[in-house]
Design a protein around this motif. Structure first.
Motif, PDB file in Angstrom:
ATOM      1  N   LEU A 214       1.204  -1.343  -0.042  1.00  0.00           N
ATOM      2  CA  LEU A 214      -0.165   0.553  -0.014  1.00  0.00           C
ATOM      3  C   LEU A 214       0.930   1.775  -0.169  1.00  0.00           C
ATOM      4  N   PHE A 215       2.213   1.505   0.558  1.00  0.00           N
ATOM      5  CA  PHE A 215       3.036   2.443   0.595  1.00  0.00           C
ATOM      6  C   PHE A 215       3.335   2.438  -0.571  1.00  0.00           C
ATOM      7  N   LEU A 216       4.213   1.220  -1.168  1.00  0.00           N
ATOM      8  CA  LEU A 216       5.038   1.380  -1.909  1.00  0.00           C
ATOM      9  C   LEU A 216       3.631   2.110  -3.449  1.00  0.00           C
ATOM     10  N   GLU A 217       2.357   1.949  -3.287  1.00  0.00           N
ATOM     11  CA  GLU A 217       1.720   2.046  -4.249  1.00  0.00           C
ATOM     12  C   GLU A 217       1.653   3.778  -3.776  1.00  0.00           C
ATOM     13  N   GLU A 218       1.297   4.353  -2.983  1.00  0.00           N
ATOM     14  CA  GLU A 218       0.879   5.923  -2.920  1.00  0.00           C
ATOM     15  C   GLU A 218       2.962   5.834  -3.076  1.00  0.00           C
ATOM     16  N   VAL A 219       4.072   5.844  -2.506  1.00  0.00           N
ATOM     17  CA  VAL A 219       5.356   6.369  -3.420  1.00  0.00           C
ATOM     18  C   VAL A 219       5.212   6.596  -4.699  1.00  0.00           C
ATOM     19  N   ASN A 220       4.931   5.680  -5.183  1.00  0.00           N
ATOM     20  CA  ASN A 220       5.118   6.215  -7.139  1.00  0.00           C
ATOM     21  C   ASN A 220       4.080   7.137  -7.851  1.00  0.00           C
ATOM     22  N   LYS A 221       3.276   8.193  -6.293  1.00  0.00           N
ATOM     23  CA  LYS A 221       2.581   8.609  -7.279  1.00  0.00           C
ATOM     24  C   LYS A 221       2.652  10.111  -7.227  1.00  0.00           C
ATOM     25  N   ASP A 222       2.013  10.358  -8.626  1.00  0.00           N
ATOM     26  CA  ASP A 222       2.808  12.361  -8.931  1.00  0.00           C
ATOM     27  C   ASP A 222       2.758  13.126  -7.501  1.00  0.00           C
ATOM     28  N   TYR A 223       1.997  12.706  -6.483  1.00  0.00           N
ATOM     29  CA  TYR A 223       1.746  14.669  -4.755  1.00  0.00           C
ATOM     30  C   TYR A 223       3.171  13.988  -4.265  1.00  0.00           C
ATOM     31  N   VAL A 224       3.250  12.536  -4.558  1.00  0.00           N
ATOM     32  CA  VAL A 224       4.651  12.299  -3.542  1.00  0.00           C
ATOM     33  C   VAL A 224       5.992  13.110  -4.779  1.00  0.00           C
ATOM     34  N   ARG A 225       6.010  13.760  -5.302  1.00  0.00           N
ATOM     35  CA  ARG A 225       6.760  14.001  -5.975  1.00  0.00           C
ATOM     36  C   ARG A 225       7.387  15.455  -5.896  1.00  0.00           C
TER      37      ARG A 225
ATOM     38  N   ALA C  99      -3.435  14.671 -10.298  1.00  0.00           N
ATOM     39  CA  ALA C  99      -2.780  13.992  -9.439  1.00  0.00           C
ATOM     40  C   ALA C  99      -1.298  14.131  -8.822  1.00  0.00           C
ATOM     41  N   SER C 100      -0.530  15.868  -9.241  1.00  0.00           N
ATOM     42  CA  SER C 100       0.313  16.048  -8.038  1.00  0.00           C
ATOM     43  C   SER C 100       0.290  16.780  -7.132  1.00  0.00           C
ATOM     44  N   LEU C 101      -1.183  16.720  -6.774  1.00  0.00           N
ATOM     45  CA  LEU C 101      -1.251  17.449  -5.304  1.00  0.00           C
ATOM     46  C   LEU C 101      -2.129  16.474  -4.804  1.00  0.00           C
ATOM     47  N   ASN C 102      -1.824  16.776  -3.010  1.00  0.00           N
ATOM     48  CA  ASN C 102      -1.972  15.825  -2.376  1.00  0.00           C
ATOM     49  C   ASN C 102      -3.477  15.863  -2.483  1.00  0.00           C
ATOM     50  N   PRO C 103      -4.717  14.438  -2.245  1.00  0.00           N
ATOM     51  CA  PRO C 103      -5.760  15.307  -2.156  1.00  0.00           C
ATOM     52  C   PRO C 103      -6.861  14.766  -1.210  1.00  0.00           C
ATOM     53  N   VAL C 104      -5.677  14.443   0.319  1.00  0.00           N
ATOM     54  CA  VAL C 104      -6.099  14.775   1.156  1.00  0.00           C
ATOM     55  C   VAL C 104      -6.040  15.584   2.020  1.00  0.00           C
ATOM     56  N   MET C 105      -4.655  16.638   1.436  1.00  0.00           N
ATOM     57  CA  MET C 105      -4.018  17.771   2.258  1.00  0.00           C
ATOM     58  C   MET C 105      -5.065  18.984   1.626  1.00  0.00           C
ATOM     59  N   THR C 106      -5.708  20.024   2.379  1.00  0.00           N
ATOM     60  CA  THR C 106      -6.299  21.258   1.961  1.00  0.00           C
ATOM     61  C   THR C 106      -5.139  22.157   0.890  1.00  0.00           C
ATOM     62  N   ILE C 107      -5.297  22.902   0.279  1.00  0.00           N
ATOM     63  CA  ILE C 107      -4.503  23.408  -0.872  1.00  0.00           C
ATOM     64  C   ILE C 107      -3.940  24.218   0.095  1.00  0.00           C
ATOM     65  N   GLY C 108      -5.009  25.511   1.104  1.00  0.00           N
ATOM     66  CA  GLY C 108      -3.262  26.437   1.842  1.00  0.00           C
ATOM     67  C   GLY C 108      -2.503  25.881   2.779  1.00  0.00           C
ATOM     68  N   ASP C 109      -2.991  24.200   3.676  1.00  0.00           N
ATOM     69  CA  ASP C 109      -2.047  23.435   4.046  1.00  0.00           C
ATOM     70  C   ASP C 109      -0.209  23.405   2.998  1.00  0.00           C
ATOM     71  N   GLN C 110      -1.078  23.144   1.766  1.00  0.00           N
ATOM     72  CA  GLN C 110       0.112  22.713   0.754  1.00  0.00           C
ATOM     73  C   GLN C 110       1.108  23.201   0.939  1.00  0.00           C
ATOM     74  N   ILE C 111       0.156  24.643   0.595  1.00  0.00           N
ATOM     75  CA  ILE C 111       1.313  26.225   0.103  1.00  0.00           C
ATOM     76  C   ILE C 111       2.015  26.719   1.011  1.00  0.00           C
ATOM     77  N   ALA C 112       0.811  26.365   2.753  1.00  0.00           N
ATOM     78  CA  ALA C 112       1.899  27.363   3.697  1.00  0.00           C
ATOM     79  C   ALA C 112       2.888  25.892   4.237  1.00  0.00           C
ATOM     80  N   GLU C 113       3.380  24.585   3.689  1.00  0.00           N
ATOM     81  CA  GLU C 113       4.190  23.667   3.802  1.00  0.00           C
ATOM     82  C   GLU C 113       5.582  24.187   3.141  1.00  0.00           C
TER      83      GLU C 113
END
Lengths: 325, 447, 534
Positions: A214-225, C99-113
């Motif tokens: 599960l973790f590895l699947e997430e690690v390869n996602k774009d938002y982690v990049r 896909a490039s944004l963390n889906p479970v984090m508010t955008i404010g938090d993502q910028i603040a990070e």
């Protein structure tokens, strides 16, 4: 949201009805009450009278689905199906074949079951997530490789051996804790330590490996990049972003089994002689007490369906993307 | 020749696998995953080990009655070959390689004096005059002899193949994987020769309560494990595939009905459903004793019912996976193109959907195998597994557990079942991992 | 120009078991300029950017003599300290903002990070700064959006958030990896304008990675072209476009569709082949305890047009306008369609069963994604003759084989292709196979659903040519669905512009492209990047 929950509750009714019909068919159609009576009374040389008495005592002397001899609504009501299956909907479990009140037994025995199942679940969750995170953090190293090998080995061992081995080494050789038994209140703790440890160890292999994927699947996602591009270190990315997302399936997977914890663990409880619902069920199976087995089937289904509902609700809480409608 | 239910199904399964192999031979899309499996060292070694177990299991699945036998006993090919071990029954417990019984007895010696002592075994080490001094040396000698026999047989076959290959200018051991495979075969062949040789003289894993050889018991248990692991799949596959694909493809009320069925089945805790069903089978068998006259037939029927019940309770997981995958495939453009071309829905299902979900089926079959073998032990332990007279690791553990309290502990039955079960499950797990890595498209890229 | 801000020398990247995807390239980015790296898919342009950021996938191996950021050798910096480079001194935005944004984090938090990471600021300062950034990237109602999650925003807004994240720590260099490829053309224009404005405001360098030469010509100061892992040409923008030297560059420029010359075929008026009257596709919205239908999503809302034999009608619109739904609804591939569909004088809605199946097969479809439109388990020959087998089971295997060979020839593929699997072919070749599959059942109309959108420009031009020549030979009609107005001029006779399920403008291609009437058509046309030769 409220509407959704109401709809799920309504859906639970046909489900439970299905469970009821299924158990009814299993217990009363495949074999008639006469067969059961003969089985209980010991195969041969059973008089008709003994069988009738046995049935009468336990209320199995009614027709299955339709009672011609009654009038009005009682035609339906005075039947085995209504008495034994429909009554379960009101949580009236009735009397066991050996004459005990099942409802009272369940109320009394579910707490020891919970006392062993809940700590096992929580400690197990903590240990497994930690192990999986470590494997992901040190991925592509010998440390990860050897932990995977260890996991595969651990999950190839039957849970029976964990229990036997644990009892032998910790209980018998080292004499650290009592081998089996149970006590009320806080005194129960010393009896609980060993079963909890054993069930955690027995679960590490498969769970940690599953969490790792599960973790590895997430690690390869774009938002982690993206997180790395922000300047977060590997550890920060893992703990802040990956963990947050991977915990969603893990936690909701846990929620579904939460209600079922009351049912206890069958083998663990019988090995350690803990008076929970698990050992209650096993005893019933061994004594061939059909009334208890039937009640436990129904109870288990109710708890599972409650678990499904809780899972749906928990999704809306932990995952902002999910909105129930 | 007697064909039991599980025998028939087991060989039917083998036949199906072989014909499937022929049908799929040369199919291009299978080449890459197969090559990946072939190149995996751990996977191939695990496969060799599994193969060994399967051969033993199949030999144990050819049943017949001996012509000149008065006891009317049904035995298998394996039993026939293991006759000396099978028949060398002692009085009670004895430790591995021991020449004496486990517990002291009152013996009247020739001079009429009664003594409280360990008596000699009837068969184990009976050729020794003075076990205390001779035993170690004798065991080493016999083991070496058996090992040499096995090694010689292996060497003969190996060099024969090597020569054949040499003639065709090919190498028998082109890479590390094939070396590992041959090495494993060598260890397995000579190891089992050693054990077989030794067990005609000793009880290599001791004897149990009624004096039966534990090594023989644990080898016989292999078949039970294999039957549970494979026949259950055979029963659950059609249910899972048909329901899963139909629900995913047609949606609507078909989907609603199928979802209702599997949610209902799923909501009953599986152990309880199995327990309830087995109880009913027991009642049925008890009340219809005349149909199950033979002990072997009766035990086999129960084994078959167990597979049936496990199959019926375990198809829901795969069904849900297949339903989800079919729903995804249904929206694939090649399915829509086929619809536009006027291809009938039945043919779309067979030609476009089914082949593209088969990798999921394969992966879940190999993954389920090991968990089913483990489940058998647990179920037998709580008396809702196989018949108490069937040889199975669960029954062995169950029997041995009661002797845990003895001093010194009777450990050999546990050890034997642990070793065999562990190696079967471990090999299955490793092989399952290899298959999954090879066939799962999501894992295709990260190697 | 002053000292180079980023200097890359001899950079090579290879994956574990394979050839080099980037082969010893050299380039520089100067401060304050816009540098564009252009190339087709697989040319290694994104890998180049990722290697500068040290974000390569784990199985990639990097080799370089020098990667310098303002005279600091990035290669010598250990991983721990590199976190002070990423985000702080080089910012990066990616192609797919969802896909490039963390889906479970508010955008404010993502910028603040980013701010928490690189500066020591108080809570209040961070909040103020995030609001300022949201205003800078022109997010409406920033005080409210602050607490929103990525899925609650539109595609364009998400990319604006990505830009805000990249800009938060005020880097000197911003890498934009195909920042607008996933967006509609009108949104693309806004985002590019925003990037341009911010670059001027902050006086930073912008390294733009794109496949679109026309887009680059309007934005970049210098352009470099990558082909198969090598930079084949690099020059200032004006020189690059006026005097291209390398043959590959010339080929790319030639393949660009131009909107100047419209197709103007004198075709005599005929009976319409396909006529749609008040065509609708509605999806029910269900709510409440018993899932009653409370309303409908009007994906296609009362569309009427006609298409004549041998002509091409282009259906243009942005994503979500209902054009693909219209195409699929027409073929009966999705439920919920209503209204009249006349085909060759027959009302399709009134046919049923087998009759409908046969009639419908005269309308075929070619899809956008050449990778998912063929069953990976079937041979190309089987894929092509599937329609013949379904409609004419009496045809012998030998005849089918001949027919397949014939079809392969028509789409310029070798005959051996029939015995191979789809994955052995490139995107353009696969699209040809899909066309052959459609042709196999002798259709009169082919619905082309974005057939060139997933392809590189040079391949795109070839497929358009193939479609045109097939039309000429066989008198086919096309319903050409696209979001790319530039292609329309090359293939269509008529154009219908769709917006929100309705046709807003419908007419001859020349008239619609040159003198658009409707506001929406005008915005759409003005947003299309046009090659800027000056």
């Amino acid at each position: 949201m409220i509407q959704y929950i109401i709809r799920r509750f309504l859906y639970a009714i046909p489900l439970l009805f299905g469970v009821n019909v299924l158990t009814f068919v299993l217990f009363f159609i495949v074999n008639s009450p006469d067969d059961m009576a003969r089985m209980q009374l010991g195969q041969k040389h059973v008089t008709e009278q003994a069988v009738e008495n046995w049935k009468k005592q336990r209320g199995y002397d009614l027709p299955l689905l339709w009672n011609e001899q009654q009038r009005g609504f009682d035609k339906v009501k005075q039947t085995i199906f209504f008495q034994k299956s429909i009554n379960l909907f009101t949580f009236e479990f009735g009397i066991s074949d050996s004459g005990r009140n099942i409802g009272a037994d369940i109320k009394q025995r579910m707490w020891p079951s919970l006392a062993i199942a809940l700590p096992s679940l929580l400690v197990g969750l903590l240990v497994n997530i930690t192990v999986a995170l470590m494997m992901v953090l040190f991925r592509n190293s010998y440390l990860e490789f050897s932990s995977i090998v260890l996991c595969v080995i651990l999950m190839s061992i039957s849970s029976l051996f964990y229990i036997i081995g644990g009892q032998f080494v910790i209980g018998k050789l080292l004499k650290l804790v009592p081998i089996s038994g149970y006590d009320d209140g806080l005194a129960a703790i010393k009896f609980l330590i060993l079963p909890v440890i054993i069930s955690v160890v027995a679960g590490i292999g498969s769970s940690a490996r599953w969490y790792r994927t599960l973790f590895l699947e997430e690690v390869n996602k774009d938002y982690v990049r993206t997180a790395r591009a922000k300047g977060l270190t590997e550890t920060q990315t893992l703990f802040k972003h990956v963990l947050q997302n991977a915990l969603i399936p893990i936690l909701t997977g846990v929620v579904v089994v939460l209600p079922l914890l009351f049912m206890g663990s069958l083998i663990l409880e019988s090995f350690f002689s803990i008076p929970g619902l698990g050992s209650y069920t096993i005893d019933a199976i061994n004594r061939q007490d059909f009334a208890i087995v039937r009640s436990m089937v129904f109870l288990g289904s109710v708890l599972y369906i409650v678990g499904l509902l809780l899972t749906d609700i928990s999704y809306t809480i932990v995952d902002p993307r999910v909105r129930l409608s | 020749m007697i064909v039991l239910w599980t025998d028939g199904l087991l060989f039917l399964l083998v036949l199906m696998i072989v014909s499937l192999g022929f049908y799929l031979r040369g199919k291009e899309h299978l080449q890459r995953p197969l090559a990946k499996i072939k190149s995996s060292r751990a996977g191939m070694v695990a496969l060799v080990v599994l193969f060994f177990f399967v051969i033993i299991g199949l030999m144990d699945s050819i049943h017949f009655k001996l012509a000149n036998d008065k006891t009317n006993e049904v035995i298998s090919l394996l039993d026939y070959w293991a006759t000396p071990i099978r028949e060398q029954q002692e009085k009670s417990y004895s430790a591995p390689f021991s020449a004496y019984l486990y517990s002291k007895e009152l013996i009247r010696s020739e001079d009429g004096v009664q003594r409280w002592t360990y008596s000699r075994l009837k068969y184990g080490g009976r050729h020794l005059i003075n076990p205390e001094t001779e035993k170690t040396q004798d065991i080493a000698k016999k083991a070496a002899l058996g090992f040499v026999k096995g090694a010689a047989l292996f060497g003969f076959v190996f060099f024969l193949l090597w020569g054949l290959r040499k003639q065709q200018n090919k190498v028998l051991l082109p890479n590390k994987t094939s070396k590992a495979v041959w090495l494993t075969t060598f260890v397995m062949v000579s190891g089992s020769y050693t054990l077989i040789d030794l067990s005609t003289w000793y009880h290599v894993l001791g004897t149990d309560k009624v004096g039966e050889d534990v090594f023989y018991q644990t080898v016989k248990s292999i078949r039970t494990g294999l039957v549970i692991g494979t026949l259950t799949t055979l029963i659950m596959l059609p249910l899972a595939i048909v329901f899963g694909i139909l629900a995913g493809f047609f949606r609507g009320w078909v989907d609603d009905v199928i979802q209702y069925i599997y949610t209902t089945l799923n909501s009953i805790p599986s152990v309880l459903l199995i327990a309830a069903s087995i109880l009913m089978v027991q009642v049925y068998m008890a009340n219809n004793e005349d149909q199950f006259t033979n002990l072997v037939v009766r035990a086999d029927m129960r084994l078959f019912f167990l597979c049936l019940i496990l199959g019926v309770t375990s198809w829901t997981g795969l069904c849900r996976l297949l339903r989800a995958e079919t729903m995804k495939l249904r929206e694939m453009e090649y399915v829509q193109a086929a619809q536009a071309l006027g291809v009938r829905r039945r043919i779309i299902l067979i030609r476009h959907i089914l082949p593209n979900v088969m990798h999921i089926v394969l992966i879940s079959v190999v993954l389920d195998f090991s968990s089913l073998v483990l489940a058998e032990a647990v179920l037998s332990y709580i008396n809702i597994g196989v018949d108490p007279t069937t040889y199975s690791w669960g029954n062995m553990i169950n029997g041995a557990r009661l002797e845990m309290a003895r001093e010194p502990i009777v450990w050999w039955s546990l050890l034997a079942s642990f070793l065999f079960m562990f190696s079967l499950v471990l090999a299955a797990n490793i092989f399952a991992d290899t298959v999954r890595d090879a066939f799962d498209p999501r894992r295709a890229n990260n190697d | 120009m002053t000292e180079a801000l980023l200097r890359v020398k001899d950079l090579s990247v290879a994956f574990n078991h394979g050839d080099k995807v980037v082969n010893s390239i050299n380039f520089e980015v100067f401060s304050g300029e816009t540098f564009a790296l252009v190339g087709e898919s697989g040319s290694g342009k994104s890998i180049t950017a990722l290697s500068v950021m040290r974000l390569l996938p784990e199985n990639a191996r990097l080799k370089a003599t020098e990667i310098c950021l303002a005279d600091e050798n990035l290669l010598a910096i250990p991983e721990i300290d590199f976190c002070n480079i990423r985000g702080r001194r080089i910012g990066m935005i990616f192609q797919d903002p969802m896909a490039s944004l963390n889906p479970v984090m508010t955008i404010g938090d993502q910028i603040a990070e980013v701010l928490e990471l690189h500066f020591s600021m108080s809570r209040q300062e961070i909040a103020d700064r995030v609001l300022k950034l949201l205003k800078q990237v022109e997010i409406p109602e920033p005080e409210r959006k602050f607490r929103d999650y990525p899925h609650q925003l539109s595609g364009g807004q998400r990319q604006r958030i990505m830009i805000a994240i990249a800009l938060a720590a005020e880097p000197n260099l911003l890498i934009a990896d195909e920042p607008t490829t996933a967006l509609d053309v009108t949104i693309q224009k806004q985002i590019l304008e925003l990037l341009n404005r911010i670059q001027k405001q902050n006086n930073m360098a912008l390294w733009l990675i794109s496949h679109d030469l026309a887009l680059v010509s309007n934005l970049a100061d210098r352009v470099a072209v990558m082909q198969k892992g090598e930079i084949v040409e690099a020059a200032p923008t004006d020189v690059f476009f006026s005097q291209p030297k390398h043959p590959y560059t010339k080929k790319l420029l030639a393949a660009l569709p131009s909107m100047e010359s419209c197709l103007n075929r004198p075709l005599k008026e005929q009976q319409p082949l396909l006529k749609l009257k008040d065509f609708k596709v509605y999806y029910p919205i269900r709510k409440g305890i018993f899932k009653r239908v409370v309303g409908y999503v009007r994906a296609v809302d009362g569309v009427s047009f006609e298409l004549q034999q041998g002509k091409t009608l282009a259906l243009v619109g942005e994503s979500g306008c209902g054009k693909t739904t219209l195409g699929k609804g027409l073929l009966g591939l999705i439920p919920g369609a209503s209204g009249e569909v006349w085909f060759e004088g027959a009302l399709l809605n009134q046919l049923s069963g087998n009759e409908l199946r046969l009639k419908r097969s005269e309308i075929q479809i070619v899809f956008q994604d050449p990778f998912s439109s063929m069953n990976p388990r079937m041979l190309v020959g089987e894929i092509i003759d599937e329609g013949i087998r379904a409609l004419h089971p009496e045809v012998t295997a030998l005849d089918r084989k001949k027919r397949v060979e014939n079809l392969l020839r028509q789409v310029d593929l070798p005959m051996e292709a029939a015995n191979r699997y789809p994955h052995e072919f490139s995107g353009g070749q696969r699209q040809r196979i899909c066309i052959a599959r459609a042709l196999a059942v002798n259709p009169k109309l082919i619905v082309c659903d974005e057939p060139t959108s997933a392809l590189d420009v040079s391949v795109q031009a070839q497929i358009i040519e193939l479609l045109k020549s097939l039309q000429k030979d066989q008198g086919l009609s096309y319903l050409f669905i696209t979001h790319n107005i530039a292609v329309v001029a090359e293939i269509a006779d008529d154009v219908a512009v769709m917006n929100k399920g309705k046709i807003v403008e419908y007419g001859k291609v020349e008239q619609v492209l040159k003198t658009p009437n409707h506001e929406y058509t005008k915005t759409l046309l003005s947003a299309v990047p046009i090659l800027n030769m000056n």
